[in-house]
Write a protein that holds these residues in place. Structure first.
Motif, PDB file in Angstrom:
ATOM      1  N   TRP A  52       0.831  -1.203   0.000  1.00  0.00           N
ATOM      2  CA  TRP A  52       0.000   0.000   0.000  1.00  0.00           C
ATOM      3  C   TRP A  52       0.859   1.243   0.000  1.00  0.00           C
ATOM      4  N   ALA A 119      -4.069  -0.858   7.428  1.00  0.00           N
ATOM      5  CA  ALA A 119      -4.252  -1.564   6.156  1.00  0.00           C
ATOM      6  C   ALA A 119      -3.522  -2.904   6.179  1.00  0.00           C
ATOM      7  N   ASP A 122      -5.283  -5.317   8.666  1.00  0.00           N
ATOM      8  CA  ASP A 122      -6.547  -5.799   8.078  1.00  0.00           C
ATOM      9  C   ASP A 122      -6.268  -6.865   7.024  1.00  0.00           C
ATOM     10  N   ASP A 123      -5.229  -6.646   6.209  1.00  0.00           N
ATOM     11  CA  ASP A 123      -4.883  -7.625   5.188  1.00  0.00           C
ATOM     12  C   ASP A 123      -4.491  -8.962   5.822  1.00  0.00           C
TER      13      ASP A 123
END
Length: 176
Positions: A52, A119, A122-123
């Protein structure tokens, strides 16, 4: 201020490479100076599960990746995998590493790093992988990780570490 966290694209790499180099003197990350490769190549790590970019007002200002612990393309140090597995009480196949994680110095304190970490976490949760990371204790990162719930599970000396550097700390984030 308009912050966006989105999948990294190749056109982000020049700006992310500049941000990586710019922040290195303050953070100590990456712990190799000079890097043995172009900064863009360091950011575009082979074998990543996902990557990201943090974009602030249209400009890439930070990065994070999730990485498999056992993938030979990532070539992790086996002692780190052992420490992380013991720390989580899980086999290494069930672990995921947060790595290639940095923000430009001028955006520190604005929530960019926290948004990138969210992020990545969460991944890993979506992949049912337990979070792990390693940190060289030369800046404030180890303390920040501890304050946000990461636990130290051991130390080791990876092959890439300079002789005059302190041991790398292996950390895990307990899953709720």
């Amino acid at each position: 201020m308009s912050l966006t966290i989105r999948p990294r694209v190749d056109t982000d790499l020049p700006a992310l490479g500049r941000a990586l180099v710019e922040q290195q003197s303050q953070s100590g990350y990456p712990h190799r100076d000079p890097l043995p490769m172009a900064p863009e190549d360091f950011v575009a790590r082979a074998g990543a599960l996902a990557t990201w970019t943090a974009e602030l007002d249209g400009v890439p200002v930070g990065h994070v990746a999730t990485l498999p612990v056992l993938d030979p393309a990532v070539s992790r140090e086996p002692e780190l995998a052992r420490l992380w597995a013991a720390g989580h009480g899980l086999p290494a196949e069930r672990l995921g590493e947060v790595g290639v994680y940095f923000t430009a110095t001028h955006v520190r304190g604005q929530g960019v790093g926290a948004a990138l970490m969210r992020a990545a976490l969460d991944d890993l949760e979506n992949r049912d992988l337990a979070p792990c990371l390693d940190v060289v204790p030369t800046g404030g990162a180890a303390g920040l990780y501890r304050r946000t719930g990461w636990l130290e599970v051991g130390t080791t000396r990876p092959s890439w570490l300079h002789d005059d550097s302190p041991d790398v700390i292996a950390m895990v984030l307990p899953r709720s």
